[in-house]
Design an enzyme around this catalytic site. Structure first.
Site, PDB file in Angstrom:
ATOM      1  CD  GLU A   1     -62.660  -8.270 -68.586  1.00 32.92           C
ATOM      2  OE1 GLU A   1     -63.873  -8.489 -68.794  1.00 32.92           O
ATOM      3  OE2 GLU A   1     -62.242  -7.480 -67.734  1.00 32.92           O
TER       4      GLU A   1
ATOM      5  CB  THR B   1     -59.725  -4.183 -70.121  1.00 35.10           C
ATOM      6  OG1 THR B   1     -58.335  -4.345 -69.874  1.00 35.10           O
ATOM      7  CG2 THR B   1     -60.494  -5.277 -69.412  1.00 35.10           C
TER       8      THR B   1
ATOM      9  CG  HIS C   1     -63.485  -4.548 -72.693  1.00 34.30           C
ATOM     10  ND1 HIS C   1     -63.700  -4.671 -71.343  1.00 34.30           N
ATOM     11  CD2 HIS C   1     -63.492  -5.821 -73.160  1.00 34.30           C
ATOM     12  CE1 HIS C   1     -63.827  -5.946 -71.022  1.00 34.30           C
ATOM     13  NE2 HIS C   1     -63.697  -6.671 -72.107  1.00 34.30           N
TER      14      HIS C   1
ATOM     15  CE  LYS D   1     -75.915   0.602 -71.009  1.00 31.59           C
ATOM     16  NZ  LYS D   1     -74.796   0.052 -70.247  1.00 31.59           N
TER      17      LYS D   1
HETATM   18  P1  FAD Z   1     -73.711   3.750 -69.029  1.00 27.05           P
HETATM   19  O1  FAD Z   1     -74.536   2.607 -69.483  1.00 27.05           O
HETATM   20  O2  FAD Z   1     -73.653   4.956 -69.899  1.00 27.05           O
HETATM   21  O3  FAD Z   1     -74.222   4.151 -67.575  1.00 27.05           O
HETATM   22  C1  FAD Z   1     -73.558   5.104 -66.771  1.00 27.05           C
HETATM   23  C2  FAD Z   1     -74.560   5.732 -65.809  1.00 27.05           C
HETATM   24  O4  FAD Z   1     -75.475   6.566 -66.502  1.00 27.05           O
HETATM   25  C3  FAD Z   1     -75.432   4.704 -65.076  1.00 27.05           C
HETATM   26  O5  FAD Z   1     -75.633   5.175 -63.768  1.00 27.05           O
HETATM   27  C4  FAD Z   1     -76.722   4.666 -65.872  1.00 27.05           C
HETATM   28  O6  FAD Z   1     -77.833   4.329 -65.049  1.00 27.05           O
HETATM   29  C5  FAD Z   1     -76.825   6.085 -66.396  1.00 27.05           C
HETATM   30  N1  FAD Z   1     -77.342   6.143 -67.780  1.00 27.05           N
HETATM   31  C6  FAD Z   1     -77.109   5.262 -68.774  1.00 27.05           C
HETATM   32  N2  FAD Z   1     -77.695   5.674 -69.920  1.00 27.05           N
HETATM   33  C7  FAD Z   1     -78.297   6.858 -69.648  1.00 27.05           C
HETATM   34  C8  FAD Z   1     -79.026   7.767 -70.421  1.00 27.05           C
HETATM   35  N3  FAD Z   1     -79.254   7.548 -71.726  1.00 27.05           N
HETATM   36  N4  FAD Z   1     -79.477   8.897 -69.819  1.00 27.05           N
HETATM   37  C9  FAD Z   1     -79.242   9.134 -68.514  1.00 27.05           C
HETATM   38  N5  FAD Z   1     -78.532   8.274 -67.713  1.00 27.05           N
HETATM   39  C10 FAD Z   1     -78.071   7.157 -68.274  1.00 27.05           C
HETATM   40  N6  FAD Z   1     -64.265   0.569 -68.223  1.00 27.05           N
HETATM   41  C11 FAD Z   1     -63.188   0.903 -68.979  1.00 27.05           C
HETATM   42  O7  FAD Z   1     -62.793   2.075 -68.994  1.00 27.05           O
HETATM   43  N7  FAD Z   1     -62.505  -0.040 -69.701  1.00 27.05           N
HETATM   44  C12 FAD Z   1     -62.910  -1.328 -69.745  1.00 27.05           C
HETATM   45  O8  FAD Z   1     -62.293  -2.151 -70.418  1.00 27.05           O
HETATM   46  C13 FAD Z   1     -64.058  -1.718 -68.985  1.00 27.05           C
HETATM   47  N8  FAD Z   1     -64.535  -2.985 -69.034  1.00 27.05           N
HETATM   48  C14 FAD Z   1     -65.717  -3.289 -68.414  1.00 27.05           C
HETATM   49  C15 FAD Z   1     -66.252  -4.585 -68.558  1.00 27.05           C
HETATM   50  C16 FAD Z   1     -67.482  -4.899 -67.983  1.00 27.05           C
HETATM   51  C17 FAD Z   1     -68.076  -6.290 -68.203  1.00 27.05           C
HETATM   52  C18 FAD Z   1     -68.173  -3.937 -67.198  1.00 27.05           C
HETATM   53  C19 FAD Z   1     -69.485  -4.277 -66.560  1.00 27.05           C
HETATM   54  C20 FAD Z   1     -67.624  -2.672 -67.011  1.00 27.05           C
HETATM   55  C21 FAD Z   1     -66.402  -2.331 -67.624  1.00 27.05           C
HETATM   56  N9  FAD Z   1     -65.844  -1.063 -67.496  1.00 27.05           N
HETATM   57  C22 FAD Z   1     -64.722  -0.714 -68.221  1.00 27.05           C
HETATM   58  C23 FAD Z   1     -66.411  -0.104 -66.553  1.00 27.05           C
HETATM   59  C24 FAD Z   1     -67.437   0.842 -67.154  1.00 27.05           C
HETATM   60  O9  FAD Z   1     -66.788   1.724 -68.040  1.00 27.05           O
HETATM   61  C25 FAD Z   1     -68.068   1.578 -65.954  1.00 27.05           C
HETATM   62  O10 FAD Z   1     -68.919   0.730 -65.256  1.00 27.05           O
HETATM   63  C26 FAD Z   1     -68.689   2.927 -66.241  1.00 27.05           C
HETATM   64  O11 FAD Z   1     -68.832   3.618 -64.991  1.00 27.05           O
HETATM   65  C27 FAD Z   1     -70.079   2.865 -66.860  1.00 27.05           C
HETATM   66  O12 FAD Z   1     -70.061   2.365 -68.103  1.00 27.05           O
HETATM   67  P2  FAD Z   1     -71.450   1.915 -68.778  1.00 27.05           P
HETATM   68  O13 FAD Z   1     -71.146   1.535 -70.171  1.00 27.05           O
HETATM   69  O14 FAD Z   1     -72.166   0.953 -67.926  1.00 27.05           O
HETATM   70  O15 FAD Z   1     -72.224   3.335 -68.732  1.00 27.05           O
END
Ligand code: FAD
Length: 308
Positions: free
Chosen positions: A16, A50, A79, A168
């Site tokens: 990354e 990212t 990302h 997902k």
């Molecule tokens: P989600 O999967 O949508 O989850 C967010 C919250 O909502 C969780 O608490 C989950 O339990 C809950 N949830 C999920 N789906 C639902 C649903 N359908 N209904 C109700 N609740 C739900 N961020 C950036 O901005 N840029 C990046 O480049 C970046 N790179 C990353 C790389 C990795 C490998 C990881 C693990 C994270 C990265 N992040 C990045 C951070 C990420 O954006 C955050 O962790 C963010 O807070 C959550 O994203 P998510 O896709 O996991 O969200």
């Protein structure tokens, strides 16, 4: 070449990078003998870049990925998050990535900017983003999604978090990239649990090399509240460089020595951690390079991950 196919045959190795904010940072990463070239030499299966929350840094994200695409030495992956985006803008932006030959993405909700309580856009969760991308683009994207072995910091419960991860997969995700997790017992529990819950897609483990005390603490605690095991705390403690009432007036040489020692101990810690992940049977190792090839090369060499 498609990343999702690679998981069938091998342990996938990926890196990354982040899009630099300055021209000097871009030059260091992208020049002829720059960090990207040095990373290619380590033969990663893909390199992800990212994506700034709320659309910041996106220009440089595309520049970096376009460069990787043109170099043709590995697969570029972006990302992507849906903070502040309408469906129309998501469609346009993702079409742009496809036009540039980038068809691998990590589909994220994104972190809310300070003071926000929603995404401020048309989609609320990564589940919705994955569904939307499948609906709009079919199979033209290979889609990774985030997994949180310790549970996402906002999740109502650990069980719910796993339920949403399963959603997902059901919405069309191809594989999982994990949040960093130093607590190996917790990681093993999560890995067992997701398989029991029917999550069958590959797990690519995010590993942040331990190189710098401030970045380590920042990554663990600023957003994610990751557990830091005693052994890691001991490394930080032994090489403490922050204001310290017990050691007032430390010289610059002392601080430099501690930083160097921290990095050496951190590299050894990271090598051990990768060995543990491999022994559990994860499908890939995804190293956050912090745009520095040197320590990554050392870690891979000592881990037997070069020329797999
Ligand atoms: P989600 O999967 O949508 O989850 C967010 C919250 O909502 C969780 O608490 C989950 O339990 C809950 N949830 C999920 N789906 C639902 C649903 N359908 N209904 C109700 N609740 C739900 N961020 C950036 O901005 N840029 C990046 O480049 C970046 N790179 C990353 C790389 C990795 C490998 C990881 C693990 C994270 C990265 N992040 C990045 C951070 C990420 O954006 C955050 O962790 C963010 O807070 C959550 O994203 P998510 O896709 O996991 O969200």
């Amino acid at each position: 070449m498609d990343i999702k196919d690679l998981f069938r045959d091998k342990l996938v190795l990926s890196f990354e990078v982040f899009p630099p904010k300055t021209d000097a940072g871009m030059e260091k990463l992208c020049k002829e003998d720059g960090e990207l070239e040095k990373l290619y030499a380590l033969k990663p299966d893909y390199i992800s870049c990212t994506y700034g929350a709320g659309g910041t840094n996106v220009g440089k994200n595309l520049e970096v990925l376009t460069r990787i695409r043109k170099d043709g030495k590995t697969i570029p992956m972006t990302h992507f998050n849906c903070i502040g985006s309408t469906k129309e803008s998501i469609r346009d932006t993702l079409s742009g990535y496809l036009d540039h030959g980038i068809h691998h993405m990590l589909a994220l909700r994104g972190d809310f900017p300070i003071g926000w309580r929603t995404t401020g856009g048309d989609l609320n969760y990564a589940t919705e983003l994955v569904s939307f991308v499948r609906q709009e683009f079919g199979d033209r994207f290979t889609i990774a999604v985030a997994g949180s072995p310790e549970g996402h910091i906002e999740s109502a419960s650990y069980k719910d978090d796993i339920r949403f991860l399963k959603m997902k997969q059901d919405c069309g995700a191809d594989y999982i990239m994990t949040q960093l997790c130093w607590d190996m017992e917790q990681f093993k529990r999560w890995f067992d649990e997701i398989r029991k819950e029917g999550i069958t897609i590959p797990v690519d483990v995010g590993v942040m090399p331990i190189l710098n005390a401030a970045s380590t603490i920042n990554m663990a605690l600023s957003r994610n509240a990751c557990v830091m095991p005693r052994k890691l705390c001991e490394i930080i403690s032994r090489n403490w460089i922050f204001p310290n009432v017990f050691a007032p007036g430390e010289s610059e040489e002392d601080v430099a020595r501690k930083k160097a020692e921290f990095m050496e101990e951190g590299i050894r810690y990271t090598i051990d951690q990768i060995a543990e992940y491999r022994s559990i049977g994860v499908n890939g190792i995804h190293l956050y390079t912090l745009n520095r090839s040197g320590p990554v090369a050392r870690i891979l060499d000592a881990s037997g991950l070069l020329n797999l």
